[in-house]
Design a protein around this motif. Sequence first.
Motif, PDB file in Angstrom:
ATOM      1  N   PHE A   1       0.854  -1.196   0.000  1.00  0.00           N
ATOM      2  CA  PHE A   1       0.000   0.000   0.000  1.00  0.00           C
ATOM      3  C   PHE A   1       0.884   1.238   0.000  1.00  0.00           C
ATOM      4  CE2 PHE A   1      -3.591   2.643   0.878  1.00  0.00           C
ATOM      5  CZ  PHE A   1      -4.709   1.882   0.575  1.00  0.00           C
TER       6      PHE A   1
ATOM      7  N   ARG B   1       2.474   4.812   0.632  1.00  0.00           N
ATOM      8  CA  ARG B   1       2.534   5.565   1.890  1.00  0.00           C
ATOM      9  C   ARG B   1       2.885   7.016   1.587  1.00  0.00           C
ATOM     10  NH1 ARG B   1       7.387   5.839   6.238  1.00  0.00           N
ATOM     11  NH2 ARG B   1       6.591   7.722   7.229  1.00  0.00           N
TER      12      ARG B   1
ATOM     13  N   ASP C   1       3.038  10.679   3.808  1.00  0.00           N
ATOM     14  CA  ASP C   1       2.821  11.508   5.000  1.00  0.00           C
ATOM     15  C   ASP C   1       4.040  12.385   5.209  1.00  0.00           C
ATOM     16  OD1 ASP C   1       4.789   9.970   6.624  1.00  0.00           O
ATOM     17  OD2 ASP C   1       3.311   8.383   6.363  1.00  0.00           O
TER      18      ASP C   1
ATOM     19  N   LEU D   1      -8.266   4.299  -1.527  1.00  0.00           N
ATOM     20  CA  LEU D   1      -7.658   5.551  -1.069  1.00  0.00           C
ATOM     21  C   LEU D   1      -6.753   6.089  -2.187  1.00  0.00           C
ATOM     22  CD1 LEU D   1      -7.368   7.313   1.503  1.00  0.00           C
ATOM     23  CD2 LEU D   1      -5.453   5.869   2.160  1.00  0.00           C
ATOM     24  N   THR D   2      -6.791   7.384  -2.394  1.00  0.00           N
ATOM     25  CA  THR D   2      -6.021   7.980  -3.485  1.00  0.00           C
ATOM     26  C   THR D   2      -5.356   9.252  -2.991  1.00  0.00           C
ATOM     27  OG1 THR D   2      -7.797   7.235  -4.949  1.00  0.00           O
ATOM     28  CG2 THR D   2      -6.150   8.704  -5.905  1.00  0.00           C
ATOM     29  N   CYS D   3      -4.124   9.475  -3.438  1.00  0.00           N
ATOM     30  CA  CYS D   3      -3.410  10.702  -3.070  1.00  0.00           C
ATOM     31  C   CYS D   3      -3.612  11.750  -4.154  1.00  0.00           C
ATOM     32  CB  CYS D   3      -1.917  10.434  -2.882  1.00  0.00           C
ATOM     33  SG  CYS D   3      -1.013  11.905  -2.353  1.00  0.00           S
TER      34      CYS D   3
ATOM     35  N   SER E   1      -3.063  14.617  13.841  1.00  0.00           N
ATOM     36  CA  SER E   1      -2.376  13.378  14.169  1.00  0.00           C
ATOM     37  C   SER E   1      -1.491  13.576  15.381  1.00  0.00           C
ATOM     38  CB  SER E   1      -1.505  12.946  12.983  1.00  0.00           C
ATOM     39  OG  SER E   1      -0.504  13.909  12.760  1.00  0.00           O
TER      40      SER E   1
ATOM     41  N   ASP F   1       1.504  13.506  15.571  1.00  0.00           N
ATOM     42  CA  ASP F   1       2.698  14.310  15.280  1.00  0.00           C
ATOM     43  C   ASP F   1       2.347  15.680  14.719  1.00  0.00           C
ATOM     44  OD1 ASP F   1       1.854  13.275  12.863  1.00  0.00           O
ATOM     45  OD2 ASP F   1       3.884  13.109  12.052  1.00  0.00           O
TER      46      ASP F   1
ATOM     47  N   ALA G   1       2.859   2.307   9.720  1.00  0.00           N
ATOM     48  CA  ALA G   1       3.032   3.308   8.663  1.00  0.00           C
ATOM     49  C   ALA G   1       1.699   3.811   8.126  1.00  0.00           C
ATOM     50  CB  ALA G   1       3.855   2.727   7.521  1.00  0.00           C
ATOM     51  N   HIS G   2       0.633   3.065   8.378  1.00  0.00           N
ATOM     52  CA  HIS G   2      -0.667   3.476   7.852  1.00  0.00           C
ATOM     53  C   HIS G   2      -1.605   3.968   8.947  1.00  0.00           C
ATOM     54  CE1 HIS G   2       0.420   2.405   3.810  1.00  0.00           C
ATOM     55  NE2 HIS G   2       0.928   1.278   4.274  1.00  0.00           N
TER      56      HIS G   2
ATOM     57  N   ARG H   1      -6.934   5.641  12.330  1.00  0.00           N
ATOM     58  CA  ARG H   1      -6.854   6.661  11.292  1.00  0.00           C
ATOM     59  C   ARG H   1      -8.251   6.948  10.757  1.00  0.00           C
ATOM     60  NH1 ARG H   1      -4.138   4.782   5.877  1.00  0.00           N
ATOM     61  NH2 ARG H   1      -4.511   6.975   5.454  1.00  0.00           N
TER      62      ARG H   1
ATOM     63  N   GLY I   1      -6.688  11.759   0.131  1.00  0.00           N
ATOM     64  CA  GLY I   1      -6.178  11.504   1.480  1.00  0.00           C
ATOM     65  C   GLY I   1      -5.852  12.747   2.282  1.00  0.00           C
ATOM     66  N   PHE I   2      -5.396  13.797   1.598  1.00  0.00           N
ATOM     67  CA  PHE I   2      -4.924  14.974   2.363  1.00  0.00           C
ATOM     68  C   PHE I   2      -6.068  15.739   3.009  1.00  0.00           C
ATOM     69  CE2 PHE I   2      -5.525  19.044  -0.062  1.00  0.00           C
ATOM     70  CZ  PHE I   2      -6.252  18.527  -1.126  1.00  0.00           C
TER      71      PHE I   2
ATOM     72  N   TRP J   1      -2.787   8.102  12.587  1.00  0.00           N
ATOM     73  CA  TRP J   1      -2.414   8.365  13.985  1.00  0.00           C
ATOM     74  C   TRP J   1      -3.277   9.492  14.554  1.00  0.00           C
ATOM     75  CZ3 TRP J   1       1.502   9.403  10.144  1.00  0.00           C
ATOM     76  CH2 TRP J   1       2.186   8.258   9.739  1.00  0.00           C
TER      77      TRP J   1
HETATM   78  N1  LIG Z   1      -0.798  11.992  10.144  1.00  0.00           N
HETATM   79  C1  LIG Z   1      -0.846  12.089   8.802  1.00  0.00           C
HETATM   80  N2  LIG Z   1      -1.860  11.524   8.134  1.00  0.00           N
HETATM   81  C2  LIG Z   1      -1.935  11.605   6.784  1.00  0.00           C
HETATM   82  C3  LIG Z   1      -0.943  12.299   6.064  1.00  0.00           C
HETATM   83  C4  LIG Z   1       0.123  12.889   6.793  1.00  0.00           C
HETATM   84  O1  LIG Z   1       1.022  13.520   6.232  1.00  0.00           O
HETATM   85  N3  LIG Z   1       0.151  12.754   8.156  1.00  0.00           N
HETATM   86  N4  LIG Z   1      -1.007  12.350   4.687  1.00  0.00           N
HETATM   87  C5  LIG Z   1      -2.313  12.125   4.067  1.00  0.00           C
HETATM   88  C6  LIG Z   1      -2.208  11.873   2.635  1.00  0.00           C
HETATM   89  S1  LIG Z   1      -1.713  13.181   1.668  1.00  0.00           S
HETATM   90  C7  LIG Z   1      -2.572  10.683   2.077  1.00  0.00           C
HETATM   91  S2  LIG Z   1      -2.681  10.505   0.406  1.00  0.00           S
HETATM   92  C8  LIG Z   1      -2.909   9.516   2.916  1.00  0.00           C
HETATM   93  C9  LIG Z   1      -2.063   8.330   2.555  1.00  0.00           C
HETATM   94  O2  LIG Z   1      -2.349   7.265   3.408  1.00  0.00           O
HETATM   95  P1  LIG Z   1      -1.409   5.978   3.353  1.00  0.00           P
HETATM   96  O3  LIG Z   1      -0.011   6.429   3.632  1.00  0.00           O
HETATM   97  O4  LIG Z   1      -1.944   5.025   4.363  1.00  0.00           O
HETATM   98  O5  LIG Z   1      -1.544   5.436   1.944  1.00  0.00           O
HETATM   99  O6  LIG Z   1      -2.683   9.787   4.283  1.00  0.00           O
HETATM  100  C10 LIG Z   1      -3.119  11.034   4.730  1.00  0.00           C
HETATM  101  N5  LIG Z   1      -2.974  11.042   6.150  1.00  0.00           N
END
Ligand SMILES: Nc1nc2c(c(=O)[nH]1)N[C@H]1C(S)=C(S)[C@@H](COP(=O)(O)O)O[C@H]1N2
Length: 584
Positions: free
Chosen positions: A303, A305, A307, A351-353, A393, A395, A426-427, A432, A440-441, A447
Amino acid sequence: MAAKNPAPTNPVVARARITGVTISDEGPHRSARAHHRPLGWLTGLLAAGTAVGVGELAGALAGTAGPIVVVGDAVVDVSPAPLKEFAISAFGVYDKVVLLGGILTTVAALAAVLGGFALAWPMVGYAGLGLFGGVGVLAAVARRTDEPLAVVPVLAGVAAGALALYLLLRQARPKAAGPASGQLSGGPPDRGEAAKPAGEQTAGASSPASPAQQPAPSGPSPGGPSAAAGPHRRGFLLTGVGVLAVAAGSGALGRHLSSGANVAASRAALRLPAAAEPLPALPGGVSLDVPGLPPFITPNRDFYRIDTALTLPRVSPRQWRLRVHGLVDRPLDLSYEDLLARPLIESDTTLTCVSNQIGGDLVGNTRWLGVRLADLLREAGVHADADQILSTSSDGWTCGTPTAVVMDGREALLAVAMAGEPLPIAHGFPVRMVVPGLYGFVSATKWVTDIKLTRFADERAYWARRGWAVRAPIKTMSRIDVPGPLENVPAGPTTVAGVAWAQRRGVAAVEVRVDGGEWREAVLADVPGIDTWRQWRWEFDAAPGRHTLEVRATDSTGHTQPEQRVEPIPDGATGWHSVQITAA
Ligand SMILES: Nc1nc2c(c(=O)[nH]1)N[C@H]1C(S)=C(S)[C@@H](COP(=O)(O)O)O[C@H]1N2
Ligand SMILES: [Mo]
């Protein structure tokens, strides 16, 4: 001091003054500098290493990040979005390794250079440490706003670095070191000085009672003038080894303590309750049997990642809490157990970025397990004017999601598992967010520890403050996976296949064309719902030669993905994916 010194012609004294400084390039001066500089470099490296190592340990003990990560976070925050984009596209998942490595290399290079100067002018060394400390404190204060202890590792590191610098300079500086200190680095003596008695060499440079007046000690070292250097070289060596041990030991211990081995262990030991509302098994036809096509359910290890976390947050489920507050009637404060005691539901969601380029792979599909966010919000009693769910999150990353979207009936989750396993660290372990249909953003906070109901007019989340959209539904998109770019295929019957997605609307059709010819409809695989990607395939008879394949999807609203290419910023790329192949 040099101007008043009565013995400017004494090469050793002169050396003490000019070490590391470019004054002249001849005679004993040059060899003196060449001679000492490595000691200075080493001193700088060891002092900086101590600062970083002790800072790392202090960070682990204070429960916050070490100085390098604190600075790295700040670098990420102040980097312009295009640079981050570049880092992601150039280094992929290694962008963080590259950044941390870059910071360490920069610190090491600066430390070495400053150390070279510090041999002559100790103040340069202390000022350099002060500079690092200043940057670190600024970074800690700017980023870790709710972690008052974040400055502790920086301050502890600088203090330890200063002590190391002091101890090393005491041994390394010819002026203070006593007889024949010019020999510290163990090289041959310079001409002129070798013939002089030790006492004369340091005249004017040491205190009356200094060992400069003592005869050179005898010992196992070879005879001749350089023998006098033995004890001092040894002094530096011993101090250096001691400092190195402290730096490496504290660094390693700090890393170990903060590595969260215990979090990984508690994750491994978790047994999650079954879903109260399980989904039926996936339809048999979700996967087209085409080699090279990604599986319908993305394995967790594959998957993507994305962040901003330089080191993965290690959040223990025992310590995890979620606050739901802000514009609500009844704020909530939940433990992990509280969360798991609620009905768990499943959702198949892709899920898509938003940063995904056309044809890119920042997209993954899985079956999530979690608690319905809408239920929680109803319990808290969201005020009518709270149009934004601002989630944070552990962090400090923030994310703004439209309240109306989460409440409109889609399966927006506080997810605890994916693909049948507790979330990988990592996810987002332990909890979450996942909201079908949003990039995703603006939806997928990993976290997650804080959910504040607020208004878009009042607060802006992390990426929105950096030029990205405030509202970002996922755009209809399709991708060719088979054949790969520039692949050679045998002429004749050829399978083209890929995936398409249009979360919340569903993919209704996928079309392919060859060399700008007519669009042909592809065969679609089954899907469990409208929130996942959909596999497709199309067969054609490839004539020998080069061909361009293009794909476009149409969603269930009748909207066809547009040809016009736009960049991912601010709200997602558009355009048709195309692949060149050669048939022979
Ligand atoms: N805590 C945290 N959550 C986050 C992010 C992050 O930078 N920090 N990035 C987001 C973005 S831009 C995306 S596309 C997704 C990606 O989730 P994944 O890493 O599980 O694929 O997480 C989201 N959640
Ligand atoms: Mo993203």
